[in-house]
Write a protein that holds these residues in place. Structure first.
Motif, short mmCIF file in Angstrom:
data_model
loop_
_atom_site.label_atom_id
_atom_site.label_comp_id
_atom_site.label_asym_id
_atom_site.label_seq_id
_atom_site.Cartn_x
_atom_site.Cartn_y
_atom_site.Cartn_z
N ARG A 699 2.67 1.74 -0.21
CA ARG A 699 3.78 0.95 -0.75
C ARG A 699 3.34 0.14 -1.96
N THR A 700 2.14 -0.42 -1.93
CA THR A 700 1.65 -1.21 -3.05
C THR A 700 1.45 -0.34 -4.28
N LEU A 701 0.87 0.83 -4.10
CA LEU A 701 0.67 1.75 -5.22
C LEU A 701 2.01 2.17 -5.82
N TRP A 702 2.95 2.51 -4.98
CA TRP A 702 4.24 2.98 -5.49
C TRP A 702 5.00 1.85 -6.18
N ARG A 703 4.88 0.65 -5.65
CA ARG A 703 5.54 -0.48 -6.31
C ARG A 703 4.94 -0.72 -7.69
N GLU A 704 3.61 -0.61 -7.79
CA GLU A 704 3.01 -0.78 -9.11
C GLU A 704 3.52 0.27 -10.08
N VAL A 740 10.48 0.52 -0.73
CA VAL A 740 9.54 1.66 -0.80
C VAL A 740 9.01 2.03 0.58
N ALA A 741 9.64 1.51 1.66
CA ALA A 741 9.11 1.73 3.00
C ALA A 741 9.18 3.19 3.42
N ASP A 742 10.28 3.87 3.10
CA ASP A 742 10.46 5.25 3.53
C ASP A 742 10.01 6.19 2.42
N ASP A 746 15.92 8.93 0.09
CA ASP A 746 16.59 9.47 -1.09
C ASP A 746 16.67 8.46 -2.23
N LYS A 747 17.00 7.20 -1.92
CA LYS A 747 17.12 6.20 -2.97
C LYS A 747 15.78 5.97 -3.67
N LEU A 748 14.73 5.90 -2.88
CA LEU A 748 13.41 5.72 -3.46
C LEU A 748 13.03 6.91 -4.33
N TRP A 749 13.27 8.12 -3.84
CA TRP A 749 12.90 9.31 -4.61
C TRP A 749 13.73 9.42 -5.89
#
Length: 845
Positions: A699-704, A740-742, A746-749
């Motif tokens: 989650r931290t990597l994806w948020r960055e 970014v939890a899931d 779909d929303k995140l992707w």
């Protein structure tokens, strides 16, 4: 009867301290030195004697009893903390080193003694690496360092400078003398080690062990160019005062423009900060407390003893290391030898018993972990171990939902028909995708690698053949040809575009070369580049530094410190200092004094959470002049991390290529981690129990990468993520963390892919950033790149209105861009020839 067997039994005792005995010992040592020539005809010379075969069999039995056929077992109860980017990692290392009481082990591909572990350097000079190690050595801590000895004609990391600089910190007669010992390996001395010389392969591990209580392992060397933070600034121009600089001297670098130059001249910097941005650096590492620390230490002790045997066997300066738990008949597992005439002492580690370690009696955390490595005869004196590759293959093949990979390279095969590529991580990816496709499961393999390998040179030039070869092998691994990952997935009736996704990272900034600073240059007659050199002289000259020939550099009355010929009193240094004074004298008159300007030194935070917009940033002077200062660069991915299903993490020094994975090439160390502390989460919309360690790191990597993390300040003293592993990670809980939890949501992707699409479009429109999908041939390349001698990384169109530039930059969110999978698809990327042929291919894979 004994007298008849040895009638002169007392003679050897009487001669023990005589010159005749000494001469005899020297003769034996000389015989063994010359005897190494025989090894030219016996490449198996470390494994052909009975005792060596017995040791090999013992090691094999141990490895076969362990998962992944690793030398190390699985360990429960570890406390493991992740570090994302250099600021947090180096700060934590500085704290941990300062706490050291007895022993420090450091293994690095490259170590820069002048590296600042905290920033800005002007205000943190006591936290320069050599100064920290000097303090610990003076306090009685024994420091052992092993660094890769480079082939000087090919690599510029200058390990000789590292060795001399560190060993000169505590000269004879001063506190700490003899407490810092540095080994370089492999040996390139043709006269002593002709049979065992290794030119192509490197020691690539990056790890630290402190007092057997804590260890650090991952992708970060303690060297120049690695310190960075989440917003990844490119700019380091400070009109209000060069004391605010973040990257002094050669620490400011852009490998794509110019590689590190003569790094023993650690103050020099040939790249002007007023004209170019740096190459930002993204990396990941781990801090470990628990049983796995012992396994990391054991690997170091084996490596130390092997290098002692291979290179320093007759050097009394270097001792043999013995290890608690590997005594007696098991000391051969760590390479201890006991020759008839040993040189150097046998020192037992750890100095305090393992029973005194906190983790010896109680689990420190909840992470189940195992150390894995790539190692072999040339690197460690052992039979080949490639447990890192074994771990990657098994973990990926068993993935059910996703595989997330960040790596510096991606070169892998799907079988045995893709020579010169041989590691089969690609086959594991194919198997996982095909199974998911046939079962109708949503399953993604997300790969994030650099757009271009970090080597200097224009990709169109012949000199860049090696770089193009690496890229060519990466494309052939991913999707070009029937044997590629995509080709093999498609051959089994599954659509690879539904499963394989490849991205790069890129970012922008603005050089704060304001009109006022230009006036300051004109009034003083001094260029900012001269000022940055003078600043490096000032803050980097306080330590003790090695020279190429220490014996020629001893200065009477100075406790035999080693000084470089261009240090204090040098005319060049004095001239730089005078230039800086003249520049500073014109500060107020030019309008660059403190409080006279509200132009930010970097606008990198605008890519991050709550960082504002570029269009809202102030600029002093003519708005059109601002355009000259916007720059972009690929965000170099140096991390070597794989996260699977929010459960398992692999992190270490190993790239995804043959060099790192086969075991017979570069030596590597990594850790496989699975947290038994589970958190409530979701996977593809369904309730899911995720491992806290894996999920929080992902989650931290994806948020960055999405720009959903706040920018970091330079003061890391209050940041839990910048502390050793006894302080837990802070995940910055909140709506962005939950968003970014899931990993399959779909929303995140949709945000992930739309950010990548929009960012890619903007970098193409504003900068003509390469590589790009519009470049399919070398003629396309020529037509695509900026014209009219535009500096690398700058806006390609000098006539574009500044308002449009700002508006387009506002649309860039985070750092994600798509990898251009069509780049040079219709060209011969790497033609066979003198540089690339059957003999050299393996260097690039």
């Amino acid at each position: 009867m004994d007298k008849f067997k040895n009638p002169f039994s007392g003679l050897s005792d009487k001669l023990e301290n005589a010159h005749l005995h000494d001469a005899g010992v020297k003769a034996v040592h000389f015989k063994h030195k010359i005897g190494k020539l025989q090894n030219l005809f016996n490449p198996n010379h470390r494994h052909d004697e009975a005792h060596e075969k017995a040791t090999d069999e013992k090691r094999t039995r141990i490895a076969e009893s362990h998962r992944y056929e690793s030398f190390a077992p699985e360990r429960d109860g570890n406390k493991i903390k992740w570090y994302v980017d250099g600021q947090d990692y180096f700060y934590a290392v500085s704290v941990a080193l300062e706490r050291a009481k007895e022993i420090i082990y450091i293994e690095d591909w490259w170590l820069s003694p002048e590296l600042f572990l905290r920033r800005p350097p002007y205000f943190a000079q006591e936290w320069r690496l050599d100064q920290v190690l000097k303090r610990r050595a003076e306090a009685g801590v024994k420091i052992y360092v092993v660094v890769y000895k480079e082939v000087e004609a090919a690599i510029t990391c200058n390990s000789l400078h590292t060795k001399h600089a560190l060993e000169a910190l505590c000269p004879k007669g001063s506190p700490g003398y003899g407490n810092i010992n540095v080994m370089r390996h492999p040996d390139h001395n043709v006269f002593e080690n002709v049979s065992d010389m290794t030119f192509y392969w490197a020691h690539h591990e990056k790890f630290i062990v402190i007092d057997y209580a804590v260890a650090f392992i991952g992708g970060l060397d303690l060297c120049f160019g690695r310190w960075d933070n989440h917003q990844h600034p490119l700019a380091d121009v400070h009109p209000a005062g060069v004391q605010n600089e973040i990257w002094p001297g050669q620490d400011f670098n852009n490998n794509r423009i110019m590689d590190f130059q003569t790094v023993d001249d650690w103050k020099g910097n040939e790249l002007s900060k007023a004209d170019y941005g740096r190459m930002p650096w993204h990396d990941v590492a781990m801090g470990v407390v628990g049983d796995c620390v012992y396994d990391i230490a054991e690997h170091f002790v084996l490596r130390w003893n092997f290098v002692k045997r291979d290179k320093y066997k007759r050097d009394e300066k270097y001792d043999w290391l013995t290890l608690e738990g590997r005594e007696g008949e098991n000391e051969d597992l760590i390479g201890v030898q006991r020759p008839k005439f040993p040189v150097g002492k046998y020192v037992h580690h750890p100095l305090s018993s393992l029973s005194t370690m906190p983790w010896a009696h109680k689990d420190q955390g909840t992470v189940h972990a195992q150390i894995v490595r790539s190692s072999c005869d040339w690197s460690s004196g052992i039979l080949t171990e490639h447990s890192i590759q074994n771990a990657y293959c098994e973990v990926i093949r068993n993935a059910k939902h996703y595989v997330y990979i960040e790596n510096q390279f991606f070169i892998t095969a799907t079988g045995d028909t893709q020579a010169p590529m041989h590691n089969v991580i690609g086959r594991a990816i194919v198997d996982a995708c095909v199974l998911a496709g046939k079962e109708g499961r949503k399953f993604r393999v997300i790969i994030v690698i650099p757009a271009i390998p970090g080597f200097a040179g224009d990709l169109r030039e012949d000199a860049a053949m090696g770089t193009r070869a690496i890229m060519d092998y990466q494309y052939k691994s991913l999707l070009r040809g029937e044997q590629s990952i995509s080709g093999q997935i498609r051959a089994q009736g599954v659509d690879p575009t539904q499963h394989i996704f490849v991205f790069n990272l890129r970012t922008y900034d603005r050089l704060n070369k304001t009109p006022a600073m230009v006036r300051q240059e004109e009034k003083s007659g001094v260029k900012y580049q001269d000022v940055q050199r003078a600043e490096a002289e000032e803050i980097m000259s306080g330590g003790v530094h090695g020279s190429k020939n220490p014996e020629d550099s001893k200065i009477p009355g100075k406790h035999h410190h080693y000084f470089r010929s261009d240090d204090a009193g040098n005319e060049k240094m004095e001239a730089n200092t005078d230039s800086k004074r003249r520049f500073e004298a014109e500060r107020e008159g030019a309008g660059t004094g403190e409080g006279q300007s509200n132009t930010e030194d970097t606008i990198a935070p605008t890519t991050m959470l709550n960082g504002g917009k570029v269009s809202d940033q102030s600029w002093e002077g003519d708005p059109e002049q601002e355009k000259e200062n916007f720059v972009q660069e690929e965000l170099y991915i140096h991390a070597k991390v794989c996260i699977v299903d929010d459960q398992i993490v692999i992190c270490g020094s190993a790239n995804i290529n043959d060099r790192s994975q086969l075991g017979i090439h570069d030596s590597e160390l990594a850790i496989v981690m699975e947290d038994y502390d589970h958190i409530d989460s979701t996977m593809d919309g369904n309730p899911y129990k995720a491992g806290r360690h894996a999920a929080s790191l992902r989650r931290t990597l994806w948020r960055e990468h999405l720009g959903l993390l706040p920018a970091q300040g330079l003061d890391a003293s209050k940041d839990p993520n910048a502390q050793p592993p006894d302080v837990p990670n802070n995940v910055f809980d909140g709506p962005e963390y939950e968003f970014v939890a899931d990993p399959l949501g779909d929303k995140l992707w949709n945000m992930w892919t739309s950010n990548a699409t929009e960012n890619t479009k903007m970098y193409r429109h504003l900068f003509r950033a390469d590589p790009d999908d519009d470049i399919k041939t070398f003629n396309d390349y020529q037509n695509f790149l900026p014209k009219n001698n535009i500096k690398q990384g700058h806006l390609h169109d000098p006539y574009m209105p500044v308002a449009e530039v700002r508006q387009k930059l506002d649309q860039i969110k985070g750092h994600l861009v798509w990898m251009p999978l069509d780049f040079l698809m219709d060209a011969e990327m790497a033609e066979k020839g003198l540089q690339l042929n059957a003999y050299t291919e393996s260097i690039y894979t």
